[in-house]
Write an enzyme that holds these catalytic residues in place. Structure first.
Site, mmCIF file in Angstrom:
data_model
loop_
_atom_site.group_PDB
_atom_site.id
_atom_site.type_symbol
_atom_site.label_atom_id
_atom_site.label_comp_id
_atom_site.label_asym_id
_atom_site.label_seq_id
_atom_site.Cartn_x
_atom_site.Cartn_y
_atom_site.Cartn_z
ATOM 1 N N SER A 8 0.899 -1.235 0.063
ATOM 2 C CA SER A 8 0.051 -0.079 -0.113
ATOM 3 C C SER A 8 0.930 1.163 -0.263
ATOM 4 C CB SER A 8 -0.903 0.102 1.367
ATOM 5 O OG SER A 8 -1.649 1.375 1.265
ATOM 6 N N HIS A 33 -1.609 -1.421 -4.150
ATOM 7 C CA HIS A 33 -2.816 -0.804 -3.178
ATOM 8 C C HIS A 33 -2.702 0.487 -3.054
ATOM 9 C CE1 HIS A 33 -6.274 -1.927 -0.743
ATOM 10 N NE2 HIS A 33 -5.799 -1.292 -0.024
ATOM 11 N N ASP A 35 -5.197 3.366 -1.599
ATOM 12 C CA ASP A 35 -6.096 3.761 -0.710
ATOM 13 C C ASP A 35 -6.752 5.201 -1.073
ATOM 14 O OD1 ASP A 35 -6.295 1.530 1.077
ATOM 15 O OD2 ASP A 35 -4.176 2.050 1.450
ATOM 16 N N MET A 37 -9.187 7.939 0.145
ATOM 17 C CA MET A 37 -9.927 8.374 1.508
ATOM 18 C C MET A 37 -10.489 9.705 1.292
ATOM 19 S SD MET A 37 -7.507 6.955 4.476
ATOM 20 C CE MET A 37 -6.708 5.445 4.403
ATOM 21 N N HIS A 66 -8.742 1.132 -3.641
ATOM 22 C CA HIS A 66 -9.769 0.784 -2.470
ATOM 23 C C HIS A 66 -10.272 1.981 -2.139
ATOM 24 C CE1 HIS A 66 -9.834 -0.437 2.136
ATOM 25 N NE2 HIS A 66 -10.832 -0.226 1.855
ATOM 26 N N MET A 68 -12.519 4.176 -0.063
ATOM 27 C CA MET A 68 -12.859 4.478 1.290
ATOM 28 C C MET A 68 -13.745 5.988 1.351
ATOM 29 S SD MET A 68 -9.871 3.167 3.704
ATOM 30 C CE MET A 68 -8.734 2.996 2.201
ATOM 31 N N MET A 137 -11.605 -6.303 5.635
ATOM 32 C CA MET A 137 -10.879 -5.190 6.615
ATOM 33 C C MET A 137 -10.084 -6.005 7.781
ATOM 34 S SD MET A 137 -10.207 -2.533 4.608
ATOM 35 C CE MET A 137 -9.181 -1.700 5.904
ATOM 36 N N GLY A 142 -8.901 3.542 7.591
ATOM 37 C CA GLY A 142 -8.710 5.073 7.455
ATOM 38 C C GLY A 142 -7.388 5.240 8.044
ATOM 39 N N PHE A 143 -6.562 4.492 8.788
ATOM 40 C CA PHE A 143 -5.252 4.623 9.057
ATOM 41 C C PHE A 143 -4.302 3.646 8.729
ATOM 42 C CE2 PHE A 143 -8.371 6.960 11.733
ATOM 43 C CZ PHE A 143 -7.966 8.204 11.550
ATOM 44 N N GLY A 144 -3.056 3.885 8.583
ATOM 45 C CA GLY A 144 -2.177 2.561 8.305
ATOM 46 C C GLY A 144 -1.732 2.474 9.851
ATOM 47 N N GLY A 145 -1.024 1.316 9.788
ATOM 48 C CA GLY A 145 -0.097 0.880 11.095
ATOM 49 C C GLY A 145 -0.683 0.663 12.317
ATOM 50 N N ASP A 175 -6.525 -6.832 4.542
ATOM 51 C CA ASP A 175 -5.921 -5.365 4.433
ATOM 52 C C ASP A 175 -5.968 -4.572 5.856
ATOM 53 O OD1 ASP A 175 -5.143 -2.494 3.632
ATOM 54 O OD2 ASP A 175 -7.034 -1.943 2.751
ATOM 55 N N GLY A 176 -4.689 -4.621 6.658
ATOM 56 C CA GLY A 176 -4.689 -3.810 7.668
ATOM 57 C C GLY A 176 -3.917 -4.697 8.821
ATOM 58 N N GLY A 177 -2.531 -4.076 9.404
ATOM 59 C CA GLY A 177 -1.999 -4.930 10.271
ATOM 60 C C GLY A 177 -1.231 -5.989 9.584
ATOM 61 N N SER A 198 2.377 -0.316 6.241
ATOM 62 C CA SER A 198 3.741 -0.201 6.933
ATOM 63 C C SER A 198 4.626 -1.110 7.384
ATOM 64 C CB SER A 198 3.263 0.352 8.445
ATOM 65 O OG SER A 198 2.201 -0.488 8.916
HETATM 66 C C1 DX5 Z 1 -6.449 1.066 5.946
HETATM 67 C C2 DX5 Z 1 -5.984 1.042 4.615
HETATM 68 C C3 DX5 Z 1 -4.866 0.087 4.471
HETATM 69 C C4 DX5 Z 1 -3.651 0.580 4.899
HETATM 70 C C5 DX5 Z 1 -2.900 -0.734 5.440
HETATM 71 O O1 DX5 Z 1 -7.705 2.029 6.190
HETATM 72 O O2 DX5 Z 1 -7.303 0.612 3.660
HETATM 73 O O3 DX5 Z 1 -4.615 -0.089 3.082
HETATM 74 O O4 DX5 Z 1 -2.452 1.291 4.061
HETATM 75 O O5 DX5 Z 1 -1.805 -0.320 6.430
HETATM 76 P P1 DX5 Z 1 -0.731 -1.086 7.449
HETATM 77 O O6 DX5 Z 1 -0.475 -2.231 6.552
HETATM 78 O O7 DX5 Z 1 0.160 -0.211 7.871
HETATM 79 O O8 DX5 Z 1 -1.928 -1.391 8.600
HETATM 80 ZN ZN ZN Z 2 -6.697 -0.413 1.762
#
Ligand code: DX5
Ligand code: ZN
Length: 218
Positions: A8, A33, A35, A37, A66, A68, A137, A142-145, A175-177, A198
């Site tokens: 991403s 990927h 994102d 938003m 993606h 959002m 999900m 909404g947020f990475g990391g 997607d996520g973590g 991340s």
């Molecule tokens: C979160 C995004 C993800 C994000 C994942 O809302 O949809 O695609 O980039 O980030 P990580 O891999 O850091 O959780």
């Molecule tokens: Zn995403």
């Protein structure tokens, strides 16, 4: 077959984006990927169709977009024109999910339905026959990391069973973590594509991270 990896760019270096994209492509990532938003469906604002258009001629990776975005149907045509190869809409963001997916399919690109952690698989059962990818999900969007939510694993397994039972063809994406441990767990539950932000881009060696995700899902 190893899991397909979708770095991403949310976690990439925006001022050196081309370089960050080339690094993961060379390392064998299949998807990129992106994102989108809107500051409404999720609190953050990221980037729009101009970024997809700019990335398109720079890579052969599948552009996995993606959305959002509230009422994503308003932007489907725009993102198709920009060069999206897969376009994902959230179940929670539209009153007309079936129509939105039809609209994507009519363009001849791949369609994806996305579900938040609190949304059960049963909510999207009526559209599973018509999508090319289901995005589960594994964090709240909404947020990475953020940290991977293990309760989403049961939904991945459920989607995998439904796919076999009904002869559906969709990929199952997380997607996520995602990191080497959580991706392995998701892969074992039936995931076929892993988005990683991340984990891939935060530290020193994005190529090694892509390789590691492939390694743990052999
Ligand atoms: C979160 C995004 C993800 C994000 C994942 O809302 O949809 O695609 O980039 O980030 P990580 O891999 O850091 O959780
Ligand atoms: Zn995403």
């Amino acid at each position: 077959m190893s899991i397909k990896v979708a770095p991403s760019i949310l976690a990439a270096d925006y001022l050196n984006l081309e370089q960050d994209v080339k690094l993961v492509e060379k390392a064998g990532a299949e998807y990129l990927h992106i994102d989108v938003m809107d500051g409404m469906f999720v609190p953050s604002i990221s980037y729009g169709p101009g970024w997809v258009k700019a990335l398109k001629p720079k890579t052969n990776m599948v552009l996995d977009v993606h959305l959002m975005v509230e009422q994503p149907e308003r932007y489907i045509d725009t993102f198709v024109e920009a060069g999206a190869d897969i376009l994902g809409v959230h179940y929670e963001a539209t009153q007309h999910l079936h129509r939105a997916l039809q609209q994507i399919n009519e363009h001849g690109i791949k369609s994806e339905v996305v579900i938040n952690p609190a949304t059960p698989v049963s909510s999207i059962a009526p559209v599973l026959h018509m999508v090319d990818q289901v995005l589960v999900m594994t964090v709240n969007p909404g947020f990475g990391g953020q940290k991977f939510l293990p309760e989403t694993l049961a939904k991945i397994a459920e989607l995998s069973e439904l796919k076999t039972k009904n002869g559906y063809h969709y990929d199952i994406e997380i997607d996520g973590g995602a990191n080497d441990e959580t991706t392995k767990l998701a892969y074992e539950a039936g995931a076929t594509v892993a988005v990683a932000g991340s984990y891939v881009y935060d530290k020193v060696d994005p190529a090694a991270k892509v390789a590691r995700l492939k390694e743990v899902t052999k």
